[in-house]
Structure formats: structure tokens, C-alpha cells
Design a protein around this motif. Structure first.
Motif, short mmCIF file in Angstrom:
data_model
loop_
_atom_site.label_atom_id
_atom_site.label_comp_id
_atom_site.label_asym_id
_atom_site.label_seq_id
_atom_site.Cartn_x
_atom_site.Cartn_y
_atom_site.Cartn_z
N ARG A 285 95.49 -36.72 7.87
CA ARG A 285 94.76 -35.48 7.64
C ARG A 285 93.84 -35.60 6.43
O ARG A 285 92.70 -35.13 6.44
CB ARG A 285 95.72 -34.31 7.47
CG ARG A 285 96.40 -33.86 8.75
CD ARG A 285 97.00 -32.47 8.62
NE ARG A 285 98.08 -32.45 7.63
CZ ARG A 285 99.34 -32.72 7.92
NH1 ARG A 285 99.67 -33.09 9.17
NH2 ARG A 285 100.28 -32.67 7.01
N GLU A 286 94.35 -36.25 5.33
CA GLU A 286 93.55 -36.37 4.13
C GLU A 286 92.32 -37.26 4.37
O GLU A 286 91.22 -36.98 3.87
CB GLU A 286 94.39 -36.92 2.98
CG GLU A 286 95.38 -35.92 2.42
CD GLU A 286 94.71 -34.61 2.03
OE1 GLU A 286 93.69 -34.64 1.31
OE2 GLU A 286 95.19 -33.55 2.47
N LEU A 287 92.50 -38.34 5.14
CA LEU A 287 91.37 -39.20 5.45
C LEU A 287 90.32 -38.45 6.26
O LEU A 287 89.12 -38.55 6.00
CB LEU A 287 91.83 -40.45 6.20
CG LEU A 287 92.71 -41.44 5.42
CD1 LEU A 287 93.02 -42.65 6.29
CD2 LEU A 287 92.05 -41.87 4.13
N ARG A 288 90.78 -37.69 7.25
CA ARG A 288 89.85 -36.95 8.10
C ARG A 288 89.10 -35.90 7.28
O ARG A 288 87.90 -35.67 7.48
CB ARG A 288 90.59 -36.29 9.26
CG ARG A 288 91.17 -37.29 10.26
CD ARG A 288 91.84 -36.59 11.41
NE ARG A 288 90.87 -35.82 12.19
CZ ARG A 288 91.23 -34.95 13.15
NH1 ARG A 288 92.51 -34.75 13.42
NH2 ARG A 288 90.31 -34.30 13.82
N ARG A 289 89.80 -35.23 6.36
CA ARG A 289 89.15 -34.23 5.53
C ARG A 289 88.08 -34.87 4.64
O ARG A 289 86.98 -34.33 4.48
CB ARG A 289 90.18 -33.51 4.66
CG ARG A 289 91.06 -32.54 5.43
CD ARG A 289 92.11 -31.97 4.53
NE ARG A 289 93.03 -31.12 5.25
CZ ARG A 289 94.29 -30.91 4.92
NH1 ARG A 289 94.80 -31.53 3.87
NH2 ARG A 289 95.06 -30.11 5.62
N ARG A 293 84.18 -34.00 4.74
CA ARG A 293 83.47 -33.47 3.58
C ARG A 293 82.26 -34.34 3.23
O ARG A 293 81.26 -33.84 2.69
CB ARG A 293 84.42 -33.40 2.39
CG ARG A 293 85.51 -32.34 2.51
CD ARG A 293 86.35 -32.26 1.25
NE ARG A 293 87.46 -31.32 1.43
CZ ARG A 293 88.74 -31.65 1.33
NH1 ARG A 293 89.09 -32.91 1.08
NH2 ARG A 293 89.69 -30.75 1.49
N ALA A 294 82.37 -35.65 3.54
CA ALA A 294 81.26 -36.56 3.25
C ALA A 294 80.28 -36.66 4.41
O ALA A 294 79.37 -37.49 4.38
CB ALA A 294 81.82 -37.95 2.93
N ASN A 295 80.45 -35.78 5.42
CA ASN A 295 79.56 -35.77 6.60
C ASN A 295 79.48 -37.14 7.28
O ASN A 295 78.41 -37.57 7.75
CB ASN A 295 78.16 -35.31 6.21
CG ASN A 295 78.13 -33.86 5.76
OD1 ASN A 295 78.80 -33.02 6.36
ND2 ASN A 295 77.38 -33.58 4.72
N GLY A 296 80.63 -37.84 7.31
CA GLY A 296 80.69 -39.11 8.01
C GLY A 296 80.24 -40.31 7.20
O GLY A 296 80.27 -41.44 7.69
N ASN A 297 79.84 -40.08 5.95
CA ASN A 297 79.42 -41.19 5.08
C ASN A 297 80.68 -41.86 4.53
O ASN A 297 81.35 -41.35 3.64
CB ASN A 297 78.56 -40.66 3.95
CG ASN A 297 77.99 -41.76 3.08
OD1 ASN A 297 78.65 -42.74 2.77
ND2 ASN A 297 76.73 -41.58 2.67
#
Length: 324
Positions: A285-289, A293-297
């Protein structure tokens, strides 16, 4: 508007019911009359503390003590008075000791309410006034309607009072919102409609106050919202519930004291099994968040997590997260 005379035999009726051994168990109104006589030693036809009123210095101190509640209630009271003022109703806010700290009323009604002591600084606890819309609401911590001769003191039977509790961010009673009228043409069915409006307004103050108290937190709205009050939860950055309204505490079993033990929001909403509760699930979950938040960057996400991009990719592969 002239003040009516008390109903004939009102004091005798109150005494008879209050001193009855069975009436208090059958009626909440009778129970309040009994408290007024037996616990507080009041009499329904004596002046008693009718003119109980605080000095301005103490009144200002009490207003300061309810700073946030007072601020959040002001616009709600304005709207409530705009809706009911033309019907001869006035709006009052009291603290938990029944002291009126704010009001909205027409000039034409002011003299009558001030004569009754229902004005800023007036004390309307049950211990002082007996059964009434403010004091009985505090004693029973629920919305009440005290219609004319349901008041304990015969001097107050000119009024109809509809009070509702306002609960603070910890679920404790903080104030009472009351609408009162001295009009003799106010019927009981209409008083019931006003009472529901007062309850809705009190819940709005509670919700606004809660969101103000937890302004730095994310606010979630739980199931059953609006039925028995605002069901609001304050969630911190780790998705832990750190605050809840009175209704939310009751629904989710969070207790009624000032402090609650932080609980995962997912556990309360019943989705912990679907989302998983292990370390791997939490890391996923933390990685996905971070990626969202970085818009996929990926480089920006890795920096936010304090790891290298290679480590981020490796953990994503291990946790089954797509690099897309």
C-alpha cells in the motif's frame, strides 16, 4: 405580547406527579419534575432563583471557554433564526451548566424573555429553574421539548422550549442549542417540527466543530451518518483513526472518554481482510501511495520513500506490483 397567567392548578399537578412513587418510572417528564423537587428542593410556585444571572465578567470567561463552539455555532444560529424568527421564536446557546452565552431574538420579544431570565447570562440548569428545555436537555443528554405547562415552575409555563445537545470532538456534551417561543398560538405539532430543526442544527454545529478541531486530519464519513448525529472519523497520515464524533464512537465501539486508542480505518470499515493486514500488504500500500503521489514518476517515488529506484523496482517485483 402580554404574559399569560400560569395554568390553574399547575403547581398542585406538578407536586402530585413529582411525589408519586410510580410516575417517574413511567414518564421522563415526571422524572424531571421529581428531580426538581426531590433532588434540588424546588417548589413549582415559588420565585426561587428566577432572576439567577451571571455578571458580565464571568459571562465573558464562559464565552472564552467555548471559543470554537461559539464560533462554529454562530452561522448556524443565524440561519436558524432566519428560518424561525418570523414565527416568534428566539434562539439560545448555553454551556453545560445551563448558562446562556449567546442568543438571537427580536426586539419585540426581548422584554418578555429578559423578564423570564432567558437571556445572556441567565442560568437555566434544572437545579435552578427545574424542568426546562435547556436544563433537562443537559440532565438527560438528549433532545427535549418542554411545551408550556410541562415546565416545572408555573412562571415558565408561558414558554415552549426545544433544546438539543451539542457534543464536542471527544463525544462529551459541550453546549445546548435551544429555540424558545412565548407565543400562545404555537401548537404542539408545530413545536415538534421546530424540535427536529433544532436537532438538525445542533448536529451541524457538532460536525463543523469536529472538522475544525481536526482540521489537519483527513475526515471520513461513516455509515449511518445523520441518523443519530454526524458519524465522522479523523484519520492521520498512517490511516489510523485518531478522532471520532459521539455517534461514530457508538457505532464503531470507540468508547466515550476523551481519548481513543488509534485504530486502522480499514478495520473499522470491514475491509482489512480484502486489503490484508500483514507487513507485505502494508508495504504494498505504501509503495502504491508513493507512486500515485509522484504521478507515476518512479525516481520521485523512490526519493519520497528514501530508497533507490533499483530498490523500489526490486520490492515491486517481490510484492507483485506491475511496473506499469
Amino acid at each position: 405580547m402580554k404574559r399569560d397567567n400560569p395554568p390553574v392548578g399547575h403547581a398542585e399537578k406538578v407536586r402530585s406527579v413529582a411525589l408519586s412513587r410510580s410516575a417517574a418510572a413511567q414518564s421522563s417528564l415526571a422524572a424531571s419534575w421529581a428531580r426538581s423537587m426531590k433532588t434540588y428542593g424546588l417548589e413549582p410556585d415559588t420565585p426561587g432563583n428566577a432572576d439567577a444571572r451571571l455578571e458580565q465578567t464571568e459571562l465573558h470567561q464562559r464565552r472564552d471557554g467555548l471559543g470554537r463552539i461559539l464560533a462554529t455555532s454562530a452561522p448556524v444560529m443565524d440561519r436558524l433564526y432566519a428560518s424561525l424568527g418570523l414565527a416568534g421564536c428566539s434562539v439560545f446557546l448555553s454551556d453545560t451548566e445551563g448558562v446562556v452565552i449567546d442568543h438571537r431574538m427580536a426586539d419585540s420579544d426581548g422584554a418578555l424573555f429578559r423578564a423570564a431570565g432567558l437571556c445572556e447570562g441567565g442560568v437555566w440548569s434544572e437545579a435552578v429553574q427545574g424542568t426546562n428545555g435547556i436544563g433537562t436537555c443537559i440532565a438527560e443528554q438528549r433532545a427535549v421539548t418542554i411545551y408550556r405547562d410541562q415546565h416545572f415552575h408555573d412562571r415558565n409555563t408561558v414558554m415552549s422550549c426545544m433544546g438539543a445537545p451539542v457534543f464536542d470532538e471527544h463525544g462529551g456534551i459541550a453546549a445546548v442549542l435551544d429555540v424558545s417561543s412565548c407565543r400562545d398560538d404555537l401548537t404542539q405539532p408545530f413545536a415538534a417540527l421546530i424540535a427536529q430543526t433544532v436537532t438538525d442544527a445542533a448536529r451541524q454545529i457538532e460536525a463543523d466543530h469536529f472538522q475544525s478541531a481536526f482540521a489537519s486530519r483527513r475526515i471520513l464519513r461513516g455509515s449511518g451518518d445523520g441518523q443519530k448525529g454526524a458519524v465522522l472519523l479523523a484519520v492521520d497520515g498512517d490511516d489510523l483513526v485518531v478522532g471520532a464524533t459521539r455517534a461514530a464512537r457508538a457505532i464503531y465501539g470507540l468508547g466515550h472518554d476523551n481519548r481513543i486508542d488509534p485504530r486502522p480505518a480499514g478495520d473499522l470499515f470491514g475491509d482489512s481482510e480484502q486489503r490484508g493486514v500483514g507487513l507485505e500488504s502494508a508495504e504494498r500500500r505504501e509503495l502504491r501511495r508513493a507512486i500515485a503521489r509522484a504521478n507515476g514518476n518512479m525516481a520521485a517515488a523512490a526519493r519520497a520513500l528514501g530508497i533507490s529506484r533499483a530498490t523500489l523496482y526490486r520490492r515491486m517485483d517481490q510484492l507483485g506490483l506491475s511496473r506499469d
